[in-house]
Design an enzyme around this catalytic site. Structure first.
Site, PDB file in Angstrom:
ATOM      1  N   GLU A  40       0.851  -1.182   0.000  1.00  0.00           N
ATOM      2  CA  GLU A  40       0.000   0.000   0.000  1.00  0.00           C
ATOM      3  C   GLU A  40       0.893   1.240   0.000  1.00  0.00           C
ATOM      4  O   GLU A  40       2.000   1.222   0.555  1.00  0.00           O
ATOM      5  CB  GLU A  40      -0.862  -0.026   1.272  1.00  0.00           C
ATOM      6  CG  GLU A  40      -1.786   1.144   1.476  1.00  0.00           C
ATOM      7  CD  GLU A  40      -2.476   1.097   2.836  1.00  0.00           C
ATOM      8  OE1 GLU A  40      -3.570   1.683   2.965  1.00  0.00           O
ATOM      9  OE2 GLU A  40      -1.919   0.482   3.778  1.00  0.00           O
ATOM     10  N   LYS A 115      -9.756   0.825  -1.668  1.00  0.00           N
ATOM     11  CA  LYS A 115      -9.860   0.315  -0.299  1.00  0.00           C
ATOM     12  C   LYS A 115     -11.223   0.642   0.306  1.00  0.00           C
ATOM     13  O   LYS A 115     -11.646   1.806   0.330  1.00  0.00           O
ATOM     14  CB  LYS A 115      -8.740   0.924   0.534  1.00  0.00           C
ATOM     15  CG  LYS A 115      -8.655   0.461   1.982  1.00  0.00           C
ATOM     16  CD  LYS A 115      -7.472   1.166   2.636  1.00  0.00           C
ATOM     17  CE  LYS A 115      -7.268   0.768   4.090  1.00  0.00           C
ATOM     18  NZ  LYS A 115      -6.129   1.519   4.669  1.00  0.00           N
ATOM     19  N   CYS A 151      -4.652  -3.494   3.528  1.00  0.00           N
ATOM     20  CA  CYS A 151      -4.302  -3.123   4.896  1.00  0.00           C
ATOM     21  C   CYS A 151      -5.443  -3.317   5.901  1.00  0.00           C
ATOM     22  O   CYS A 151      -5.745  -4.447   6.286  1.00  0.00           O
ATOM     23  CB  CYS A 151      -3.771  -1.700   4.931  1.00  0.00           C
ATOM     24  SG  CYS A 151      -2.763  -1.320   6.385  1.00  0.00           S
TER      25      CYS A 151
END
Length: 267
Positions: A40, A115, A151
């Site tokens: 990321e 995300k 993440c």
């Protein structure tokens, strides 16, 4: 399938980060990896300036640079970047938000996963500067379906189960994890848990820890803790990096997924 994980430390300049990524991708490809996963924020590190200042679309310098390299090498690359999103007003201030995007690019694919779960935890508010996405993403490499998460998504098991139900046998997780008390323990636990929840291979590529081993365990923002890893569909950790920059290359056996889903039919 042979995968490569590139654990690196990106900085605040997108051109320099592209050059670093290209060098590391070439190295992983030279070792036979056909799916190569970067962290990321590979295009622009958290804590290195405003994210919107270097946010680009998928036809921008960073994404097209990686696309050209991936096509040249005949590999598929996943790498974290940021795209322009919207402007919101909060407490009298205007925030130019971005999407936290995992670029997926290769000979037959060029797309992004935005995300879904923004990191609003541990006194950090990613949603102030990042607009959440809403769509799951899968793609194909060597006949294998691969899902994408980023993440903080690792804390939400339903996303991983839904990706598996869409056919994903491998789930890649570009990450820039926060260091601090119990954070490494949580990372190891969560990656193993998501592998078990989805009976899938988890391939997680993290930012190396800024400051390396000497800074390990000290509280930080979401700038990296290292410990990129490969976890098998029964939760066993098959490979793990340390705190420093590193490349992992490993073969994944899809028969392991088939066996796990037969003996542990949680889906």
């Amino acid at each position: 399938m042979r995968i490569g994980i590139v654990q690196l430390t990106s900085g605040g300049d997108i051109v320099d980060n592209l050059a670093l990524a290209r060098d590391q991708i070439r190295e992983a490809a030279s070792r036979g990896a056909t799916l190569i996963v970067l962290p990321e924020a590979a295009s622009h590190a958290f804590g290195a300036g405003r994210l919107d200042s270097q946010a680009q679309e998928l036809d921008g310098l960073y994404a097209t640079g990686l696309r050209e390299l991936a096509r040249e090498l005949g590999v598929t690359v996943v790498a974290g970047m940021f795209r322009p999103a919207d402007t919101v007003e909060r407490e009298g201030r205007a925030f130019h938000r971005v999407y936290n995007t995992a670029l997926v690019t290769g000979p037959d694919v060029h797309l992004g996963y935005d995300k879904i779960h923004t990191f609003d935890a541990f006194d950090y508010r990613e949603s102030d500067t990042v607009k959440p996405g809403s769509e799951l993403v899968t793609f194909e490499v060597d006949g294998v379906t691969v899902g994408v998460a980023t993440c903080y998504d690792i804390r939400f098991p339903v996303q991983f189960q839904d990706l598996a139900r869409r056919g994903a046998q491998v789930i890649v997780v570009p990450t820039s994890w926060m260091d601090g008390p119990e954070k490494l323990y949580q990372w190891r636990t969560l990656t193993a848990a998501r592998a078990l929840d989805s009976t899938s291979w988890i391939v997680a590529a993290g930012q190396a820890r800024p400051g390396g081993q000497e800074q390990a365990g000290q509280s930080s923002g979401p700038t990296g803790i290292g410990h990129s890893c490969v976890v098998g569909p029964t939760g066993r950790r098959e490979a793990e990096a340390g705190y420093e920059p590193e490349i992992i290359v490993m073969d994944l056996d899809m028969d392991e997924v088939t066996k796990a889903r037969k003996t542990l039919p949680v889906l």
